[in-house]
Design a protein around this motif. Structure first.
Motif, mmCIF file in Angstrom:
data_model
loop_
_atom_site.group_PDB
_atom_site.id
_atom_site.type_symbol
_atom_site.label_atom_id
_atom_site.label_comp_id
_atom_site.label_asym_id
_atom_site.label_seq_id
_atom_site.Cartn_x
_atom_site.Cartn_y
_atom_site.Cartn_z
ATOM 1 N N GLU A 61 -1.042 -2.313 4.863
ATOM 2 C CA GLU A 61 -1.791 -3.453 4.366
ATOM 3 C C GLU A 61 -1.360 -3.702 2.937
ATOM 4 O O GLU A 61 -0.917 -2.792 2.232
ATOM 5 C CB GLU A 61 -3.307 -3.256 4.473
ATOM 6 N N THR A 62 -1.464 -4.944 2.533
ATOM 7 C CA THR A 62 -1.163 -5.342 1.173
ATOM 8 C C THR A 62 -2.436 -5.920 0.586
ATOM 9 O O THR A 62 -3.047 -6.802 1.188
ATOM 10 C CB THR A 62 -0.039 -6.397 1.152
ATOM 11 N N VAL A 63 -2.846 -5.407 -0.570
ATOM 12 C CA VAL A 63 -4.058 -5.901 -1.215
ATOM 13 C C VAL A 63 -3.764 -6.197 -2.679
ATOM 14 O O VAL A 63 -2.964 -5.513 -3.321
ATOM 15 C CB VAL A 63 -5.239 -4.904 -1.113
ATOM 16 N N ASN A 64 -4.406 -7.239 -3.176
ATOM 17 C CA ASN A 64 -4.307 -7.560 -4.589
ATOM 18 C C ASN A 64 -5.456 -6.904 -5.308
ATOM 19 O O ASN A 64 -6.604 -7.045 -4.919
ATOM 20 C CB ASN A 64 -4.339 -9.074 -4.795
ATOM 21 N N ASP A 65 -5.096 -6.168 -6.338
ATOM 22 C CA ASP A 65 -6.070 -5.479 -7.172
ATOM 23 C C ASP A 65 -5.975 -6.119 -8.557
ATOM 24 O O ASP A 65 -5.007 -6.804 -8.865
ATOM 25 C CB ASP A 65 -5.707 -3.985 -7.214
ATOM 26 N N ARG A 120 -0.069 -0.427 0.981
ATOM 27 C CA ARG A 120 -0.603 0.810 1.551
ATOM 28 C C ARG A 120 0.074 1.113 2.885
ATOM 29 O O ARG A 120 0.201 0.230 3.736
ATOM 30 C CB ARG A 120 -2.106 0.691 1.773
ATOM 31 N N VAL A 121 0.439 2.353 3.048
ATOM 32 C CA VAL A 121 0.986 2.850 4.302
ATOM 33 C C VAL A 121 -0.022 3.868 4.822
ATOM 34 O O VAL A 121 -0.342 4.843 4.143
ATOM 35 C CB VAL A 121 2.367 3.513 4.099
ATOM 36 N N PHE A 122 -0.542 3.612 6.016
ATOM 37 C CA PHE A 122 -1.538 4.500 6.616
ATOM 38 C C PHE A 122 -0.861 5.413 7.625
ATOM 39 O O PHE A 122 -0.069 4.962 8.452
ATOM 40 C CB PHE A 122 -2.641 3.698 7.297
ATOM 41 N N LEU A 141 -3.335 15.720 1.037
ATOM 42 C CA LEU A 141 -2.632 15.114 -0.100
ATOM 43 C C LEU A 141 -1.157 15.498 -0.157
ATOM 44 O O LEU A 141 -0.320 14.671 -0.527
ATOM 45 C CB LEU A 141 -3.312 15.495 -1.415
ATOM 46 N N ASP A 142 -0.847 16.742 0.197
ATOM 47 C CA ASP A 142 0.553 17.162 0.161
ATOM 48 C C ASP A 142 1.399 16.341 1.129
ATOM 49 O O ASP A 142 2.514 15.934 0.784
ATOM 50 C CB ASP A 142 0.675 18.656 0.500
ATOM 51 N N LEU A 143 0.893 16.095 2.316
ATOM 52 C CA LEU A 143 1.619 15.294 3.296
ATOM 53 C C LEU A 143 1.792 13.865 2.782
ATOM 54 O O LEU A 143 2.882 13.294 2.885
ATOM 55 C CB LEU A 143 0.893 15.293 4.645
ATOM 56 N N CYS A 144 0.741 13.288 2.217
ATOM 57 C CA CYS A 144 0.838 11.935 1.657
ATOM 58 C C CYS A 144 1.889 11.871 0.559
ATOM 59 O O CYS A 144 2.682 10.929 0.491
ATOM 60 C CB CYS A 144 -0.520 11.473 1.115
ATOM 61 N N ALA A 145 1.918 12.897 -0.305
ATOM 62 C CA ALA A 145 2.896 12.938 -1.402
ATOM 63 C C ALA A 145 4.316 13.054 -0.860
ATOM 64 O O ALA A 145 5.237 12.358 -1.342
ATOM 65 C CB ALA A 145 2.575 14.087 -2.337
ATOM 66 N N GLU A 146 4.530 13.920 0.147
ATOM 67 C CA GLU A 146 5.860 14.075 0.748
ATOM 68 C C GLU A 146 6.363 12.752 1.314
ATOM 69 O O GLU A 146 7.507 12.355 1.070
ATOM 70 C CB GLU A 146 5.821 15.115 1.874
ATOM 71 N N ILE A 147 5.507 12.092 2.071
ATOM 72 C CA ILE A 147 5.914 10.831 2.694
ATOM 73 C C ILE A 147 6.127 9.759 1.628
ATOM 74 O O ILE A 147 7.088 8.986 1.692
ATOM 75 C CB ILE A 147 4.898 10.411 3.772
ATOM 76 N N SER A 148 5.264 9.711 0.630
ATOM 77 C CA SER A 148 5.425 8.756 -0.463
ATOM 78 C C SER A 148 6.763 8.965 -1.170
ATOM 79 O O SER A 148 7.475 8.001 -1.481
ATOM 80 C CB SER A 148 4.269 8.896 -1.454
ATOM 81 N N LEU A 157 2.806 1.688 -4.475
ATOM 82 C CA LEU A 157 2.821 2.267 -3.137
ATOM 83 C C LEU A 157 1.713 3.304 -3.028
ATOM 84 O O LEU A 157 1.559 4.148 -3.905
ATOM 85 C CB LEU A 157 4.172 2.935 -2.867
ATOM 86 N N GLU A 158 0.935 3.224 -1.965
ATOM 87 C CA GLU A 158 -0.071 4.238 -1.649
ATOM 88 C C GLU A 158 0.156 4.689 -0.218
ATOM 89 O O GLU A 158 0.349 3.856 0.669
ATOM 90 C CB GLU A 158 -1.494 3.670 -1.735
ATOM 91 N N VAL A 159 0.108 5.986 0.010
ATOM 92 C CA VAL A 159 0.181 6.554 1.357
ATOM 93 C C VAL A 159 -1.115 7.327 1.571
ATOM 94 O O VAL A 159 -1.484 8.162 0.743
ATOM 95 C CB VAL A 159 1.396 7.496 1.512
#
Length: 146
Positions: free
Chosen positions: A22-26, A33-35, A44-51, A70-72
């Motif tokens: 999803e793309t959001v304007n902040d 965002r990648v879910f 968090l470690d998995l999110c960081a690796e993928i990011s 980018l947020e994962v």
């Protein structure tokens, strides 16, 4: 191959499943965002690796023209259901949804396939076709203990 398919390959190479983007304007800019999901949960470690793997890929294949962050992350316990795969992975969970035309329903998903899903509604199984649903999301029923 689409951008989402390429992102899915990177996510899956790290032992997770791609759920969506999803793309959001902040106030500070745009967030891409990648879910991801994983049996047993996302940490968090998995999110960081993928990011860390997605970031250089997206530098070469940007998801948009403007600058973005980018947020994962996990899609969360209360998440949008947007395609048959989402519904099939939510069997056994509670869902709220809106039917085209305005009616709202909620119930426990008992089954789902490529064309629709079934919920328990007032003690009976009722089937709904995806083409008749305008939006849906899982929800968590919080215990209210005093």
């Amino acid at each position: 191959m689409s951008l989402n398919e390429q992102i899915a390959k990177i996510v899956e190479a790290n032992g997770a499943s791609f759920y969506g983007t999803e793309t959001v304007n902040d106030g500070d800019g745009t967030i891409f965002r990648v879910f991801i999901t994983k049996q047993g949960g996302v940490n968090l470690d998995l999110c960081a690796e993928i990011s860390n793997e997605l970031s250089p890929f997206l530098d070469v294949n940007p998801p948009m023209h403007d600058a973005y962050y980018l947020e994962v992350s996990s899609p969360g316990i209360e998440r949008k259901l947007e395609n048959p795969t989402h519904f099939m992975s939510a069997v056994g969970e509670r869902v709220k949804f809106k039917i085209h035309g305005g009616d709202k329903e909620k119930g426990l998903i008992t089954s789902a396939d490529e064309t629709g899903f079934t919920i328990t509604l007032k003690g009976k199984d009722v089937r709904f076709e995806y083409c008749n649903i305008s939006k849906a999301k899982t929800y968590f029923e919080w215990n209210k203990t005093k």
